[in-house]
Motif scaffolding. Sequence first.
Motif, mmCIF file in Angstrom:
data_model
loop_
_atom_site.group_PDB
_atom_site.id
_atom_site.type_symbol
_atom_site.label_atom_id
_atom_site.label_comp_id
_atom_site.label_asym_id
_atom_site.label_seq_id
_atom_site.Cartn_x
_atom_site.Cartn_y
_atom_site.Cartn_z
ATOM 1 N N HIS A 1 0.716 -1.359 -0.095
ATOM 2 C CA HIS A 1 0.083 -0.061 -0.084
ATOM 3 C C HIS A 1 0.895 1.389 0.065
ATOM 4 C CE1 HIS A 1 -3.224 2.936 1.546
ATOM 5 N NE2 HIS A 1 -3.850 1.967 1.033
ATOM 6 N N TRP B 1 -9.034 5.580 -1.849
ATOM 7 C CA TRP B 1 -9.319 4.173 -0.930
ATOM 8 C C TRP B 1 -10.595 4.197 -0.275
ATOM 9 C CZ3 TRP B 1 -7.425 -0.480 -1.729
ATOM 10 C CH2 TRP B 1 -6.306 -0.840 -2.493
ATOM 11 N N ASP B 2 -10.827 5.087 0.673
ATOM 12 C CA ASP B 2 -11.859 5.408 1.396
ATOM 13 C C ASP B 2 -13.060 5.450 0.808
ATOM 14 O OD1 ASP B 2 -10.060 5.171 3.612
ATOM 15 O OD2 ASP B 2 -10.122 7.321 4.220
ATOM 16 N N GLN B 3 -13.253 6.087 -0.404
ATOM 17 C CA GLN B 3 -14.220 6.338 -0.918
ATOM 18 C C GLN B 3 -14.614 5.271 -1.767
ATOM 19 O OE1 GLN B 3 -14.423 10.041 -3.198
ATOM 20 N NE2 GLN B 3 -16.288 9.780 -4.027
ATOM 21 N N TYR B 4 -13.886 4.594 -2.666
ATOM 22 C CA TYR B 4 -13.971 3.682 -3.616
ATOM 23 C C TYR B 4 -13.728 2.273 -3.525
ATOM 24 C CZ TYR B 4 -14.774 7.600 -6.485
ATOM 25 O OH TYR B 4 -15.073 9.071 -7.038
ATOM 26 N N GLY B 5 -12.817 2.067 -2.277
ATOM 27 C CA GLY B 5 -12.341 0.810 -1.862
ATOM 28 C C GLY B 5 -10.981 0.411 -2.616
ATOM 29 N N TYR B 6 -10.549 0.942 -3.631
ATOM 30 C CA TYR B 6 -9.524 0.881 -4.233
ATOM 31 C C TYR B 6 -8.577 2.037 -4.708
ATOM 32 C CZ TYR B 6 -12.147 2.043 -8.506
ATOM 33 O OH TYR B 6 -13.109 2.651 -9.171
#
Length: 60
Positions: A8, A53-58
């Motif tokens: 990450h 990442w928080d919004q879309y998961g990627y």
Amino acid sequence: MDRIKFVHLAEIKQEEIIALMNDAQIGKQMPLLAGGFSAESCRAFLKAKKQLWDQYGYGP
């Protein structure tokens, strides 16, 4: 043979990101970096990528 390890973005040391972004060869490919990439720029960059990442998961 060296192996590629995917981690990450937050796991990479900020000093390494700053050095990469300030490399002349990278600058040729990313003209928006022409003004330099500071520690403050790095924190904002990492925050923006984490929001993806928080919004879309990627993200990156």
